[in-house]
Design a protein around this motif. Structure first.
Motif, PDB file in Angstrom:
ATOM      1  N   PHE A  25      -7.637   0.764   3.150  1.00  0.00           N
ATOM      2  CA  PHE A  25      -8.718   1.749   3.189  1.00  0.00           C
ATOM      3  C   PHE A  25      -8.265   3.068   2.582  1.00  0.00           C
ATOM      4  O   PHE A  25      -7.176   3.546   2.837  1.00  0.00           O
ATOM      5  CB  PHE A  25      -9.159   1.973   4.639  1.00  0.00           C
ATOM      6  N   GLY A  26      -9.122   3.656   1.766  1.00  0.00           N
ATOM      7  CA  GLY A  26      -8.911   5.017   1.318  1.00  0.00           C
ATOM      8  C   GLY A  26      -7.951   5.219   0.171  1.00  0.00           C
ATOM      9  O   GLY A  26      -7.595   6.357  -0.124  1.00  0.00           O
ATOM     10  N   ARG A  81      -3.412   0.347   5.340  1.00  0.00           N
ATOM     11  CA  ARG A  81      -4.594   1.187   5.161  1.00  0.00           C
ATOM     12  C   ARG A  81      -4.166   2.474   4.461  1.00  0.00           C
ATOM     13  O   ARG A  81      -3.030   2.910   4.566  1.00  0.00           O
ATOM     14  CB  ARG A  81      -5.258   1.500   6.500  1.00  0.00           C
ATOM     15  N   GLY A  82      -5.087   3.057   3.746  1.00  0.00           N
ATOM     16  CA  GLY A  82      -4.764   4.270   3.007  1.00  0.00           C
ATOM     17  C   GLY A  82      -4.845   5.496   3.894  1.00  0.00           C
ATOM     18  O   GLY A  82      -5.200   5.438   5.063  1.00  0.00           O
ATOM     19  N   GLY A  83      -4.544   6.640   3.313  1.00  0.00           N
ATOM     20  CA  GLY A  83      -4.685   7.892   4.032  1.00  0.00           C
ATOM     21  C   GLY A  83      -3.550   8.226   4.967  1.00  0.00           C
ATOM     22  O   GLY A  83      -3.628   9.210   5.700  1.00  0.00           O
ATOM     23  N   VAL A  84      -2.484   7.436   5.008  1.00  0.00           N
ATOM     24  CA  VAL A  84      -1.364   7.742   5.877  1.00  0.00           C
ATOM     25  C   VAL A  84      -0.342   8.560   5.102  1.00  0.00           C
ATOM     26  O   VAL A  84      -0.131   8.327   3.919  1.00  0.00           O
ATOM     27  CB  VAL A  84      -0.711   6.453   6.426  1.00  0.00           C
ATOM     28  N   PRO A  85       0.287   9.539   5.749  1.00  0.00           N
ATOM     29  CA  PRO A  85       1.224  10.398   5.028  1.00  0.00           C
ATOM     30  C   PRO A  85       2.444   9.633   4.530  1.00  0.00           C
ATOM     31  O   PRO A  85       3.027   8.814   5.237  1.00  0.00           O
ATOM     32  CB  PRO A  85       1.618  11.440   6.072  1.00  0.00           C
ATOM     33  N   THR A  86       2.839   9.914   3.320  1.00  0.00           N
ATOM     34  CA  THR A  86       3.996   9.305   2.682  1.00  0.00           C
ATOM     35  C   THR A  86       5.125  10.325   2.606  1.00  0.00           C
ATOM     36  O   THR A  86       4.919  11.523   2.856  1.00  0.00           O
ATOM     37  CB  THR A  86       3.636   8.841   1.268  1.00  0.00           C
ATOM     38  N   GLY A 137       0.860  -1.172   0.000  1.00  0.00           N
ATOM     39  CA  GLY A 137       0.000   0.000   0.000  1.00  0.00           C
ATOM     40  C   GLY A 137       0.896   1.221   0.000  1.00  0.00           C
ATOM     41  O   GLY A 137       2.100   1.113  -0.293  1.00  0.00           O
ATOM     42  N   PRO A 138       0.374   2.396   0.322  1.00  0.00           N
ATOM     43  CA  PRO A 138       1.226   3.586   0.382  1.00  0.00           C
ATOM     44  C   PRO A 138       2.393   3.359   1.340  1.00  0.00           C
ATOM     45  O   PRO A 138       2.190   2.938   2.484  1.00  0.00           O
ATOM     46  CB  PRO A 138       0.265   4.667   0.911  1.00  0.00           C
ATOM     47  N   ILE A 139       3.601   3.616   0.884  1.00  0.00           N
ATOM     48  CA  ILE A 139       4.794   3.421   1.722  1.00  0.00           C
ATOM     49  C   ILE A 139       5.002   4.707   2.513  1.00  0.00           C
ATOM     50  O   ILE A 139       5.369   5.737   1.965  1.00  0.00           O
ATOM     51  CB  ILE A 139       6.011   3.056   0.855  1.00  0.00           C
ATOM     52  N   HIS A 140       4.749   4.633   3.793  1.00  0.00           N
ATOM     53  CA  HIS A 140       4.583   5.843   4.599  1.00  0.00           C
ATOM     54  C   HIS A 140       5.866   6.302   5.288  1.00  0.00           C
ATOM     55  O   HIS A 140       6.945   5.707   5.112  1.00  0.00           O
ATOM     56  CB  HIS A 140       3.454   5.637   5.608  1.00  0.00           C
ATOM     57  N   LEU A 141       5.728   7.335   6.105  1.00  0.00           N
ATOM     58  CA  LEU A 141       6.886   7.935   6.756  1.00  0.00           C
ATOM     59  C   LEU A 141       7.483   7.040   7.829  1.00  0.00           C
ATOM     60  O   LEU A 141       8.647   7.198   8.188  1.00  0.00           O
ATOM     61  CB  LEU A 141       6.491   9.296   7.359  1.00  0.00           C
ATOM     62  N   GLY A 142       6.711   6.091   8.352  1.00  0.00           N
ATOM     63  CA  GLY A 142       7.275   5.111   9.260  1.00  0.00           C
ATOM     64  C   GLY A 142       8.192   4.162   8.527  1.00  0.00           C
ATOM     65  O   GLY A 142       9.287   3.831   8.990  1.00  0.00           O
TER      66      GLY A 142
END
Length: 618
Positions: free
Chosen positions: A108-109, A369-374, A64-69
């Motif tokens: 999600f999202g 899940r979607g919607g997390v900052p990348t 999914g979106p590869i986030h800042l974590g």
């Protein structure tokens, strides 16, 4: 990563000397965490073989979106590898794209995705369709592309390894066959932790992962030992699927031919013929018995607790950090350390635990899940160097948050203060190294804003003017003074664009500045004599020095004049400080009809002298 010698080590010479040994008990200058880890990696790797290229590794799952974590998984080895490269030592940073992992659930999202994607659960990520409208051939490539673009902007050089390509090409053929032949030995190692996990309170017991998360969130300021102990109390990693089943232990998980998913159950394996027999379960529960030969059929992969140490040995990894959930008894990193040598003839890399990265007001991020900052989201509101700095200034075991709220203005104030400090004798070795790691790499410096006006000032200008280019250029010219001639807004980019995006997308509507269109005649008529005198003084002297510095001196100086003090006086009595605050509050009410707003000097500069006088005159 380039193996050629890059620019000089950013750590000052005296700090580098302290790393390489001085007399026992001698005082040693402060050295940043990156340099200390690089010292350990170089010493350990060269202790094995001084001629080989050092390998630092990361692993990312494009589920999914590869986030800042997830970015911490990349930045920690990147920074260590970059430090090694600065020393002229051959080094490589590899990123394993875990694109052969199973598609676990529909995030999600995510734009262009709906519940119809649930039909693909259990398939490899590279066999799942990309979101609608994507230019990429599959799910994994869609999310890999976004991350790759962000890493390029941040100056992160690496060699990408697709696990789909590795497995399906047969690159791991010998390793898979060897793991299957050694399945009883692997099972014996894993069995130690299965026993422990069944006993409540035992060292390897599975407990609520939220405890581990809380431990990591509180790790800031602790040392590695404390963070590891906290993690050990709360990791759920011992519950990961390890290949066990009713028919025995098999460390290989096939993807079925009939359904393309890993909803499979291994029945038997013949070491001589390499034939694997398994049951494939369909979406409606139907079962099909299939077989494959592991010496020539490559639709499956080793289970994670065996796959990871296999890769350590295959790539010769010397350094790879992991999250808190991989750092407790029974977890992948700990178990992998007992498998990599005896089974695969490799060595466990140096692997510090890293703590979680949060977003202001948000819980731990999950790419499922979607919607997390990348990283791309962050670089819409901050420059790449600032984002690099966030990951550089904290040790891996220290948690931190990335500010998307008004704290970004304070963050930029700190960043600019560091930029000024490193040009002075007051800069410490750690300051110099931290700044150098943020603004560039061994390959060179990152692009920067030519005229770095304070972020909060740019945000105020954008807020007040609506981003009008001509007004922005005029106002900012007043801020920088005559020392810098602004001929184009490009001199303020990308910081200006970041501030504008923050105002338009993150600044709460209720915090936006609404300048009055008419003077507040009722308020002006009700002013007390001292208030009226202060407003008249301001209106009369506005253009004495129409610059940010001049206006700052003016608004702070009026209460001093009224109190009988020199405008240059620094030590103010309480009543003058109170008068300053009261004047600011009054000006906000007269100019923007609120008790608060942008800094008064910036607000005045943005409005212009004529409009300010019009709003201060009955």
């Amino acid at each position: 990563m380039n193996d050629t010698t890059g620019p000089a080590d950013p750590t000052p010479p005296e700090a580098r000397r302290s790393r390489r040994g001085r007399g026992k008990g001698a005082s040693q200058p402060e050295v940043d965490w990156v340099a200390r880890m690089a010292d350990e990696v170089v010493a350990t790797a060269h202790g094995r073989d001084p001629q080989r290229t050092i390998v630092c590794a990361s692993g990312l799952s494009p589920s999914g979106p590869i986030h800042l974590g997830n970015l911490r998984e990349v930045m920690t080895p990147h920074l260590v590898a970059d430090e090694i490269a600065r020393r002229g030592i051959p080094v490589e940073h590899v990123i394993s794209w875990d694109d052969y992992d199973r598609f676990r659930k529909v995030p999600f999202g995510v734009e262009g995705v709906d519940e119809s994607w649930s039909a693909h659960i259990g398939k490899p990520l590279t066999s799942v369709p990309a979101p609608r409208g994507s230019a990429h051939p599959n799910w994994a490539e869609h999310f890999k592309a976004a991350m790759a673009e962000s890493l390029a902007r941040m100056g992160v050089e690496y060699r990408g390894i697709s696990q789909t390509e590795q497995y399906t090409s047969g690159a791991y053929r010998d390793q898979v066959l060897h793991a299957m032949r050694s399945r009883h030995e692997i099972d014996a190692v894993l069995g130690q932790y299965r026993t422990k996990s069944a006993e409540p309170g035992a060292p390897g017991a599975v407990v609520d992962a939220a405890v581990a998360e809380a431990a990591a969130e509180g790790a800031e300021g602790s040392d590695d030992t404390e963070a590891m102990q906290a993690a050990a109390e709360g990791s759920g990693a011992a519950s990961e699927e390890d290949g066990g089943g009713a028919s025995g232990y098999f460390p290989f998980k096939p993807y079925s031919k009939a359904f393309g998913t890993d909803a499979t159950r291994v029945l038997a394996y013949d070491d001589d013929t390499t034939e694997l027999t398994y049951v494939a379960v369909g979406p409606d529960g139907e079962e099909v018995t299939e077989s494959m030969h592991l010496d020539r059929d490559f639709h499956g992969k080793l289970v994670w607790k065996v796959d990871w140490p296999m890769r350590w040995a295959y790539e010769g990894v010397d350094f790879e950090p992991s999250g808190v959930d991989h750092s407790s008894p029974g977890s992948s990193f700990q178990v992998g350390g007992q498998i990599v040598g005896p089974i695969f003839g490799g060595h466990q890399p140096i692997g510090p635990m890293y703590a979680f990265v949060g977003i202001a007001g948000m819980a731990k991020m999950s790419s499922s899940r979607g919607g997390v900052p990348t990283p791309a989201d962050a670089m819409r509101i901050m420059e790449p160097a600032v984002l690099r700095w966030l990951y550089t200034r904290r040790r891996p075991n220290q948690s931190f948050s990335v500010a998307f709220d008004a704290d970004i203005q304070r963050l930029y104030d700190e960043w600019d203060a560091l930029g000024r400090k490193v040009t002075t004798p007051a800069a410490q070795p750690g300051d110099l190294a931290m700044h150098a790691r943020a603004v560039g790499t061994a390959a060179g410096e990152l692009p920067s804003t030519p005229v770095p006006v304070p972020y909060r000032a740019l945000a105020s200008v954008v807020d007040i003017t609506g981003g009008d280019p001509e007004q922005t250029l005029r106002i900012v010219q007043g801020m920088v003074g005559d020392d810098v001639e602004l001929t184009s807004l490009d001199q303020l980019r990308p910081r200006l664009d970041c501030a504008q995006t923050w105002v338009l997308t993150q600044m709460p509507q209720e915090d936006r500045t609404q300048v009055r269109t008419e003077p507040d005649t009722e308020l002006l008529a009700s002013l007390e004599p001292a208030q009226r005198e202060a407003v008249e003084l301001l209106a009369a002297r506005l253009t004495d020095d129409w610059s940010l510095g001049g206006l700052t001196s003016l608004v702070y100086g009026i209460p001093k004049i009224q109190g009988g003090l020199d405008v240059a006086e620094k030590k103010l009595p309480p009543e003058v400080k109170t008068a300053q605050r009261e004047l600011f509050a009054l000006l906000y009410r007269l100019l923007v009809g609120s008790d608060t707003g942008p800094r008064i000097p910036t607000l005045l500069l943005s409005l212009g002298p004529d409009r300010v006088r019009a709003l201060l005159t009955p």
